[in-house]
Each structure stands twice: as C-alpha cells, then as structure tokens.
Design a protein around this motif. Sequence first.
Motif, PDB file in Angstrom:
ATOM      1  N   VAL A   1     -26.448   2.452  -8.019  1.00  0.00           N
ATOM      2  CA  VAL A   1     -25.612   1.295  -8.327  1.00  0.00           C
ATOM      3  C   VAL A   1     -24.155   1.710  -8.479  1.00  0.00           C
ATOM      4  CG1 VAL A   1     -25.125  -0.494 -10.046  1.00  0.00           C
ATOM      5  CG2 VAL A   1     -27.482  -0.028  -9.362  1.00  0.00           C
ATOM      6  N   GLY A   2     -23.902   2.803  -9.192  1.00  0.00           N
ATOM      7  CA  GLY A   2     -22.531   3.291  -9.335  1.00  0.00           C
ATOM      8  C   GLY A   2     -21.896   3.605  -7.987  1.00  0.00           C
ATOM      9  N   LEU A   3     -22.667   4.218  -7.111  1.00  0.00           N
ATOM     10  CA  LEU A   3     -22.197   4.528  -5.757  1.00  0.00           C
ATOM     11  C   LEU A   3     -21.872   3.257  -4.985  1.00  0.00           C
ATOM     12  CD1 LEU A   3     -21.957   6.612  -3.340  1.00  0.00           C
ATOM     13  CD2 LEU A   3     -24.400   6.195  -2.965  1.00  0.00           C
ATOM     14  N   THR A   4     -22.765   2.275  -5.067  1.00  0.00           N
ATOM     15  CA  THR A   4     -22.585   1.026  -4.327  1.00  0.00           C
ATOM     16  C   THR A   4     -21.375   0.243  -4.844  1.00  0.00           C
ATOM     17  OG1 THR A   4     -24.979   0.948  -3.966  1.00  0.00           O
ATOM     18  CG2 THR A   4     -23.753  -1.068  -3.556  1.00  0.00           C
ATOM     19  N   LEU A   5     -21.199   0.202  -6.159  1.00  0.00           N
ATOM     20  CA  LEU A   5     -20.040  -0.511  -6.708  1.00  0.00           C
ATOM     21  C   LEU A   5     -18.733   0.186  -6.356  1.00  0.00           C
ATOM     22  CD1 LEU A   5     -21.075  -1.789 -10.245  1.00  0.00           C
ATOM     23  CD2 LEU A   5     -21.312  -2.869  -8.027  1.00  0.00           C
ATOM     24  N   THR A   6     -18.765   1.514  -6.279  1.00  0.00           N
ATOM     25  CA  THR A   6     -17.573   2.246  -5.855  1.00  0.00           C
ATOM     26  C   THR A   6     -17.149   1.789  -4.465  1.00  0.00           C
ATOM     27  OG1 THR A   6     -18.226   4.169  -7.193  1.00  0.00           O
ATOM     28  CG2 THR A   6     -16.617   4.546  -5.459  1.00  0.00           C
TER      29      THR A   6
ATOM     30  N   ASP B   1      -9.368   3.213 -13.611  1.00  0.00           N
ATOM     31  CA  ASP B   1      -8.152   2.735 -12.955  1.00  0.00           C
ATOM     32  C   ASP B   1      -8.285   1.308 -12.440  1.00  0.00           C
ATOM     33  OD1 ASP B   1     -10.047   3.486 -11.118  1.00  0.00           O
ATOM     34  OD2 ASP B   1      -8.621   4.307  -9.661  1.00  0.00           O
ATOM     35  N   VAL B   2      -9.345   0.607 -12.842  1.00  0.00           N
ATOM     36  CA  VAL B   2      -9.554  -0.783 -12.415  1.00  0.00           C
ATOM     37  C   VAL B   2      -9.430  -1.683 -13.641  1.00  0.00           C
ATOM     38  CG1 VAL B   2     -11.152  -2.430 -11.377  1.00  0.00           C
ATOM     39  CG2 VAL B   2     -11.046  -0.079 -10.515  1.00  0.00           C
ATOM     40  N   GLU B   3      -8.358  -2.456 -13.706  1.00  0.00           N
ATOM     41  CA  GLU B   3      -8.098  -3.278 -14.883  1.00  0.00           C
ATOM     42  C   GLU B   3      -8.594  -4.707 -14.739  1.00  0.00           C
ATOM     43  OE1 GLU B   3      -4.000  -3.012 -15.836  1.00  0.00           O
ATOM     44  OE2 GLU B   3      -4.065  -0.857 -16.281  1.00  0.00           O
ATOM     45  N   SER B   4      -8.848  -5.150 -13.512  1.00  0.00           N
ATOM     46  CA  SER B   4      -9.288  -6.522 -13.286  1.00  0.00           C
ATOM     47  C   SER B   4     -10.216  -6.564 -12.080  1.00  0.00           C
ATOM     48  CB  SER B   4      -8.071  -7.430 -13.052  1.00  0.00           C
ATOM     49  OG  SER B   4      -8.476  -8.747 -12.747  1.00  0.00           O
TER      50      SER B   4
ATOM     51  N   ASP C   1     -14.741  -2.238 -16.433  1.00  0.00           N
ATOM     52  CA  ASP C   1     -15.230  -1.338 -17.464  1.00  0.00           C
ATOM     53  C   ASP C   1     -14.454  -0.037 -17.294  1.00  0.00           C
ATOM     54  OD1 ASP C   1     -16.499   0.389 -19.162  1.00  0.00           O
ATOM     55  OD2 ASP C   1     -18.512   0.066 -18.376  1.00  0.00           O
ATOM     56  N   LEU C   2     -13.521   0.203 -18.187  1.00  0.00           N
ATOM     57  CA  LEU C   2     -12.638   1.356 -18.052  1.00  0.00           C
ATOM     58  C   LEU C   2     -13.376   2.677 -18.205  1.00  0.00           C
ATOM     59  CD1 LEU C   2      -9.449   0.078 -19.937  1.00  0.00           C
ATOM     60  CD2 LEU C   2      -9.980   0.014 -17.495  1.00  0.00           C
TER      61      LEU C   2
ATOM     62  N   LYS D   1     -13.329   2.123  -3.170  1.00  0.00           N
ATOM     63  CA  LYS D   1     -12.976   3.452  -3.656  1.00  0.00           C
ATOM     64  C   LYS D   1     -13.924   4.556  -3.176  1.00  0.00           C
ATOM     65  CE  LYS D   1     -10.543   1.807  -7.723  1.00  0.00           C
ATOM     66  NZ  LYS D   1      -9.259   2.356  -7.218  1.00  0.00           N
ATOM     67  N   LEU D   2     -14.857   4.232  -2.289  1.00  0.00           N
ATOM     68  CA  LEU D   2     -15.775   5.254  -1.789  1.00  0.00           C
ATOM     69  C   LEU D   2     -15.133   5.958  -0.596  1.00  0.00           C
ATOM     70  CD1 LEU D   2     -18.585   6.506  -2.148  1.00  0.00           C
ATOM     71  CD2 LEU D   2     -19.427   4.890  -0.437  1.00  0.00           C
ATOM     72  N   GLU D   3     -14.903   7.249  -0.735  1.00  0.00           N
ATOM     73  CA  GLU D   3     -14.252   8.005   0.325  1.00  0.00           C
ATOM     74  C   GLU D   3     -15.154   8.127   1.543  1.00  0.00           C
ATOM     75  OE1 GLU D   3     -12.953  11.737  -1.185  1.00  0.00           O
ATOM     76  OE2 GLU D   3     -11.679  10.875  -2.744  1.00  0.00           O
ATOM     77  N   GLU D   4     -14.554   8.144   2.697  1.00  0.00           N
ATOM     78  CA  GLU D   4     -15.299   8.260   3.942  1.00  0.00           C
ATOM     79  C   GLU D   4     -16.003   9.612   4.008  1.00  0.00           C
ATOM     80  OE1 GLU D   4     -14.518   7.815   8.776  1.00  0.00           O
ATOM     81  OE2 GLU D   4     -12.909   7.432   7.322  1.00  0.00           O
ATOM     82  N   GLY D   5     -17.231   9.611   4.502  1.00  0.00           N
ATOM     83  CA  GLY D   5     -17.979  10.847   4.668  1.00  0.00           C
ATOM     84  C   GLY D   5     -18.722  11.323   3.433  1.00  0.00           C
ATOM     85  N   VAL D   6     -18.720  10.538   2.350  1.00  0.00           N
ATOM     86  CA  VAL D   6     -19.385  10.949   1.105  1.00  0.00           C
ATOM     87  C   VAL D   6     -20.892  10.708   1.175  1.00  0.00           C
ATOM     88  CG1 VAL D   6     -19.643  10.371  -1.348  1.00  0.00           C
ATOM     89  CG2 VAL D   6     -17.365  10.673  -0.360  1.00  0.00           C
ATOM     90  N   LEU D   7     -21.303   9.612   1.788  1.00  0.00           N
ATOM     91  CA  LEU D   7     -22.685   9.163   1.684  1.00  0.00           C
ATOM     92  C   LEU D   7     -23.675  10.084   2.396  1.00  0.00           C
ATOM     93  CD1 LEU D   7     -24.466   6.962   0.535  1.00  0.00           C
ATOM     94  CD2 LEU D   7     -24.026   5.598   2.585  1.00  0.00           C
ATOM     95  N   GLU D   8     -23.374  10.485   3.625  1.00  0.00           N
ATOM     96  CA  GLU D   8     -24.336  11.256   4.419  1.00  0.00           C
ATOM     97  C   GLU D   8     -24.748  12.566   3.749  1.00  0.00           C
ATOM     98  OE1 GLU D   8     -24.836  13.114   8.934  1.00  0.00           O
ATOM     99  OE2 GLU D   8     -23.278  11.631   8.510  1.00  0.00           O
TER     100      GLU D   8
END
Length: 272
Positions: free
Chosen positions: A217-222, A141-144, A135-136, A227-234
């Motif tokens: 959900v958006g966070l988990t799919l990232t 930036d994810v085409e497939s 889903d663009l 594509k989830l950068e380290e140190g974002v979650l805490e």
Amino acid sequence: MTHKHCYALLVSYDGAAFAGFQKQAPLQTVQESVETALAAIGLPVGIEGGGRTDAGVHARGQVITFRTREIVDAAALPALLARHLPRGLAIRQALEAPWSFHARFSAQAKVYRYRVTTGPSPTAWEQRFTWTLPDLRGFPDVESVERLDEAPMRAVLAALEGWHDFKLLAHPRTSGKTRRLLLRATLETTERAAGGARYEFVFRSPGFLRHQVRNMVGLTLTAGLGKLEEGVLEPLLAAKGDRWRGPRSPGRGLMLEEILYAPKDDPFRPAA
C-alpha cells in the motif's frame, strides 16, 4: 473412548484495542483474550488462528478453531463468551467443525482490505479505520492531498499480481519462502461528501508475508502521489537490491476481510 471435538469461531475485532493476534504477555492480544474467555466458561484450551494480524490491524472475518473432549453447545458460545471478552472483540458465529478442519492450515486464501482517506475533515471512524492523508509521518513533504492519481496506482497493483519474490516488501527479519502468489490486487474508489475520496485496496493470496500488504500500500500510494521513481518496482519484485525504504502504511487502515476455504471444508459456508 472419549471423542475429541473441533469447534470453529468466526471473529471480528477492532485492532486498536490489541497488540496483535498472537500472545505477547503481558500485552492484551486476541489470542490471549479468547483463551481467557474460553477458560472462564470451563474450556481451558489453546486456539488456532487463521491469520496472525499485527498490532492495530482489524478483522471482520478472522477464523479460530479449538479442540476439546467436551461436548459444547456451539450456538450458545457467542453469548457465553461475550460476557468475558474485552470491548472491541466479538464472536460472530460458532459451530462444530470436522476434526480435520484447521483455521490456518485448511485455508486456501486470505483477503485483506486497506482503506485510505483523502480530503478535509476526516470523521472519527475514518481516523480509526483508515489511513488519512496527508500524514506527515508517512509523506513528510506532502501537506495537502485532495485526490490520488489512480492510473499509476492501478499500474503498480497490476504489476504486483502473480508470482513474485516479496522479500524486499516484507519485514526485515522475514525467513523461509518469500516467493508468493498474489491472486488479486485491486482498487475501489468512492467520493466523499466532504471532499476528497476513499480508496479501498483489496489483496488476495494463499499467504502473505509480515508487513507485505502494508508495504504494498505504501508503494502504491507513493505512485499515486507522483513520487515513485522510475525503475524501482522491477528489482523490488525480483528481490534484487535494497528493500523498500518508502512509507509503510499504518496498521489502522488494514482489515482481515475473509479467510477462504474449499467449499467442502468451509464450516461457515451454507451447504449447497
């Protein structure tokens, strides 16, 4: 003296047909539709909803209560109301409940299910009731996408469980207490015959903030896309720093699955 009665409705709806649960004149909402149908059968009353779903969000187990001095044949309500309800909204069950029962305030927890589909050739049902990837708009930036990486997704879900301040994963105008208990955050995966997979996230909590589930959900799919950068979650879960700026999953994949009550209070639970 005339006694008042409380009646409970178990309701399902296709959220694509409604601008959410709460009244928003002149838009069609679940509350407006049910109150209009009740008035049409001689019951001009206001209703109480167990969950305030947003536009596009579906429900399988929404609970509604209303109060009246009229004595109502509850068993006849689903058929009577069906004549006046719009397509996509159905009363699954109706019965008289104790006066003390309230669809929202008697609830102990709510269960939401979010569905995501990856792979080729999504069906019409998947396009309407799941978030189909790629889903663009969500991930430009994810085409497939054939499969998501389950290990980092399960790690994020495990971190989300428990007590956290979810302010940065909620709607920007959220007010009041934002520290909430997430009792359950799980993932179920099934293969698709056409390729790819169906991912179903289940969340259970005594109370969710607006947009909390969709942002989780958006966070988990990232994370599942790497594509989830380290140190974002805490810091997100400690309400420190900036709010979540990543994708928020669309409402069409979200379903209010069930509202849970104490066994002694739940009018829809068979007596032991």
